[in-house]
Design an enzyme around this catalytic site. Structure first.
Site, PDB file in Angstrom:
ATOM      1  N   GLY A 186     -14.932  62.642 -41.699  1.00  0.00           N
ATOM      2  CA  GLY A 186     -15.760  61.325 -41.387  1.00  0.00           C
ATOM      3  C   GLY A 186     -15.121  60.757 -40.402  1.00  0.00           C
ATOM      4  O   GLY A 186     -14.269  61.034 -39.817  1.00  0.00           O
ATOM      5  N   ARG A 227     -23.886  66.470 -37.271  1.00  0.00           N
ATOM      6  CA  ARG A 227     -23.030  67.504 -37.209  1.00  0.00           C
ATOM      7  C   ARG A 227     -23.184  68.604 -38.237  1.00  0.00           C
ATOM      8  O   ARG A 227     -23.591  68.336 -39.201  1.00  0.00           O
ATOM      9  CB  ARG A 227     -21.535  67.101 -37.168  1.00  0.00           C
ATOM     10  CG  ARG A 227     -21.093  65.817 -36.311  1.00  0.00           C
ATOM     11  CD  ARG A 227     -19.872  65.316 -36.996  1.00  0.00           C
ATOM     12  NE  ARG A 227     -19.591  63.894 -36.264  1.00  0.00           N
ATOM     13  CZ  ARG A 227     -18.827  63.742 -35.212  1.00  0.00           C
ATOM     14  NH1 ARG A 227     -18.278  64.639 -34.769  1.00  0.00           N
ATOM     15  NH2 ARG A 227     -18.665  62.502 -34.659  1.00  0.00           N
ATOM     16  N   ASP A 245     -17.313  70.427 -37.464  1.00  0.00           N
ATOM     17  CA  ASP A 245     -17.618  69.001 -37.368  1.00  0.00           C
ATOM     18  C   ASP A 245     -17.709  68.312 -35.851  1.00  0.00           C
ATOM     19  O   ASP A 245     -17.990  67.296 -35.651  1.00  0.00           O
ATOM     20  CB  ASP A 245     -16.393  68.144 -37.879  1.00  0.00           C
ATOM     21  CG  ASP A 245     -14.965  68.332 -37.616  1.00  0.00           C
ATOM     22  OD1 ASP A 245     -14.813  69.715 -37.621  1.00  0.00           O
ATOM     23  OD2 ASP A 245     -14.248  67.560 -36.893  1.00  0.00           O
TER      24      ASP A 245
HETATM   25  P1  AMP Z   1     -11.468  65.062 -33.639  1.00  0.00           P
HETATM   26  O1  AMP Z   1     -10.146  65.870 -33.599  1.00  0.00           O
HETATM   27  O2  AMP Z   1     -11.471  63.927 -32.824  1.00  0.00           O
HETATM   28  O3  AMP Z   1     -12.783  65.631 -33.771  1.00  0.00           O
HETATM   29  O4  AMP Z   1     -11.307  64.234 -35.088  1.00  0.00           O
HETATM   30  C1  AMP Z   1     -11.356  65.262 -36.383  1.00  0.00           C
HETATM   31  C2  AMP Z   1     -11.174  64.103 -37.523  1.00  0.00           C
HETATM   32  O5  AMP Z   1      -9.928  63.618 -37.582  1.00  0.00           O
HETATM   33  C3  AMP Z   1     -12.302  63.102 -37.614  1.00  0.00           C
HETATM   34  O6  AMP Z   1     -12.536  62.740 -38.882  1.00  0.00           O
HETATM   35  C4  AMP Z   1     -11.514  61.871 -36.984  1.00  0.00           C
HETATM   36  O7  AMP Z   1     -12.201  60.849 -37.414  1.00  0.00           O
HETATM   37  C5  AMP Z   1     -10.243  62.083 -37.509  1.00  0.00           C
HETATM   38  N1  AMP Z   1      -9.444  61.401 -36.606  1.00  0.00           N
HETATM   39  C6  AMP Z   1      -8.980  61.914 -35.483  1.00  0.00           C
HETATM   40  N2  AMP Z   1      -8.207  60.967 -34.926  1.00  0.00           N
HETATM   41  C7  AMP Z   1      -8.057  60.092 -35.545  1.00  0.00           C
HETATM   42  C8  AMP Z   1      -7.113  58.805 -35.609  1.00  0.00           C
HETATM   43  N3  AMP Z   1      -6.251  58.566 -34.545  1.00  0.00           N
HETATM   44  N4  AMP Z   1      -7.101  58.164 -36.851  1.00  0.00           N
HETATM   45  C9  AMP Z   1      -7.933  58.230 -37.583  1.00  0.00           C
HETATM   46  N5  AMP Z   1      -8.783  59.389 -37.852  1.00  0.00           N
HETATM   47  C10 AMP Z   1      -8.729  60.305 -36.837  1.00  0.00           C
HETATM   48 MG    MG Z   2     -14.615  65.350 -33.828  1.00  0.00          MG
END
Ligand code: AMP
Ligand code: MG
Length: 493
Positions: free
Chosen positions: A91, A184, A253
């Site tokens: 999410g 997604r 995702d």
């Molecule tokens: P991503 O690697 O950016 O595609 O993110 C993968 C998952 O990790 C998603 O659910 C993001 O919302 C969560 N996420 C990534 N970075 C953070 C953060 N700094 N704080 C909270 N959730 C994160």
């Molecule tokens: Mg992502």
């Protein structure tokens, strides 16, 4: 988050039609929001008041501190396979969908903030983003867009005025981006994992209406929907391979239903052609290596297919599996056809012959192990179409490894009805001269983090016209100088 500012004409179908698929939420207060980059051209296309948004008010909106009039900020639910392992709940852990806006042609876009603070999906994360990765996503998205590759795009990058802990203290930032949608593969997985089949159907109907409207009244629409997503993904990944792009984190995702590139984290472009190229420090097994991307797209589509089985045939599970399997099994052939057509154009062919696939494969055999810069090769080849072979030959460690291929290719060109001058022009119109070279990207981001945005702006303007050679930009054409350490990207975003 106070309601404020009537500059967006929101029309929020996701919030309205998909209750239960998200949590209404608000951005955190940013202490001192400031606009770092604003995409004037995109704003204009979206019929936004650029002057009013490239301002202190705009900064507060893009930081998530102020919700503009008509926004329905929400965090979307999704699940996902990350490096092959399933997480039932990911999410928007640091993002918010503000709402949807229509551009001047009536096309619908999500307006989305990334880095606007914690949400119920944050798990252990801080909900923040930092300036380097935010600008990186800005730059890569604009570069991909200019290359003609479907992508989310940045509308603005703002700093929040907050220090954020990563590897060291970094300036907090938020990216305001637009996307055809944020549906997604993982969004489907979230509800399928919970066996909420009515919700999966509702989501599929929404996705069909939004992205594949021709299928709304079709027979077997969910099967056709799967095929249509497969085709968009095949086109997308073929386009990536044509320009040497490695996404780096093709988790389910991070794969859209619309067929747009999304979530630029550890991505990079190859210099020398190398199917095994991996840049991400955490991709130790090369799951998301350059040449592996088509197979991973197929793997991700299989995960999508699994969520759709009860919709494809509710009464006969075996039949549903058979139908979906046919689509998935056809993916590599579909992909290869699209990729081959694109390669044909890259090497300047206008007609189609059975032997073209062998000619194209022969090129990759000739390049193997020769340290040939993938981007420079196709520009040099356009000159070779005029008989000027010298630049092609110097790109190879051993020129002898390409000369037989050049001869076969030049013979093949004689059977095409196109003048050499037109051929060169056509090749240069699709083979970029400027790509986001890794050393240039790093240089620009480091300067920006140190407070100097000028190199970023220069690089951005170079990449906004990737096919047009300009005077004074030779330094942006080539790979990092010999002896530069292998490039590595990090997920600490
Ligand atoms: P991503 O690697 O950016 O595609 O993110 C993968 C998952 O990790 C998603 O659910 C993001 O919302 C969560 N996420 C990534 N970075 C953070 C953060 N700094 N704080 C909270 N959730 C994160
Ligand atoms: Mg992502």
């Amino acid at each position: 988050m106070t309601k404020h500012d009537p500059k967006f004409n929101f029309d929020n179908t996701y919030a309205r039609e998909l209750e239960g698929f998200y949590v209404p939420w608000q951005g955190e207060e940013a202490p001192a929001p400031a606009v770092v980059q604003f995409n004037e051209e995109l704003a204009k296309n979206l019929r936004l008041d650029a002057a009013a948004l490239n301002s202190a008010d705009g900064a507060a909106i893009f930081a998530g501190t102020i919700a503009p009039e008509g926004a329905t900020p929400l965090a979307q639910a999704y699940a996902g396979h990350q490096f092959g392992g399933f997480s039932e709940q990911l999410g928007d852990g640091r993002a918010l969908l503000l709402g949807e806006i229509l551009d001047q042609s009536g096309t619908r876009f999500d307006l989305h903030l990334k880095g606007s603070g914690r949400t119920p999906f944050s798990r252990g994360g801080d909900g923040k983003a930092v300036l380097g990765p935010v600008l990186r996503e800005y730059l890569m998205g604009e570069a991909m867009h200019a290359l003609g590759i479907p992508t989310t795009r940045a509308l603005a990058a703002v700093t929040t005025g907050e220090d954020v802990l990563r590897d060291g203290v970094k300036p907090g930032a938020v990216l305001a981006r637009i996307a055809s949608s944020h549906l997604r593969v993982g969004t489907f997985q979230f509800f399928a994992a919970r066996k909420e089949w009515d919700k999966v159907r509702q989501l599929a109907d929404y996705a069909i209406a939004r992205h594949y409207p021709d299928l709304v009244d079709a027979d077997e629409k969910y099967l056709k929907f799967l095929s249509a997503v497969a085709e968009r993904q095949a086109r997308l990944v073929a386009a990536w391979l044509h320009v040497g792009f490695v996404h780096g984190v093709m988790n389910t995702d991070n794969m859209t239903i619309s067929g747009e590139t999304i979530d630029y984290g550890p991505c990079a472009f190859v210099d020398a052609y190398d199917p095994k190229a991996v840049f991400s420090s955490i991709d130790r097994d090369g799951r998301y290596a350059f040449g592996n991307q088509p197979v991973i797209a197929q793997w991700n589509l299989t995960r999508l297919a699994e969520t759709l089985l009860p919709l494809i045939d509710a009464d006969d599970g075996d039949n549903a599996v058979r139908l979906a399997t046919n689509v998935i099994n056809g993916f590599i052939e579909l992909y290869t056809g699209i990729w081959t057509d694109g390669m044909r154009a890259k090497i300047g062919l206008v007609s189609t012959e059975d032997s073209d696939a062998a000619l194209i494969n022969g090129l990759f055999v000739a390049m193997d192990g020769q340290n040939v810069d993938y981007t420079q090769f196709f520009r040099a080849l356009a000159d070779a179409a005029l008989g000027q072979d010298a630049d092609v030959l110097t790109l190879f460690d051993d020129a002898g490894s390409i000369t037989p291929w050049l001869k076969t290719w030049q013979d093949r060109l004689l059977r095409d009805n196109q003048t050499p001058v037109d051929r060169r022009e056509a090749m240069n119109a699709i083979n970029p001269i400027y790509i986001p070279r890794n050393h240039r990207v790093e240089e620009a981001l480091q300067a920006a983090e140190a407070g100097d945005i000028a190199p970023f702006n220069t690089l951005l303007s170079v990449l906004q016209a990737p096919f047009t050679k300009r005077d004074g930009l030779t330094d942006f054409e080539g790979p990092a100088p010999d002896g530069t350490a292998p490039y590595q990207t990090f997920c600490g975003t």
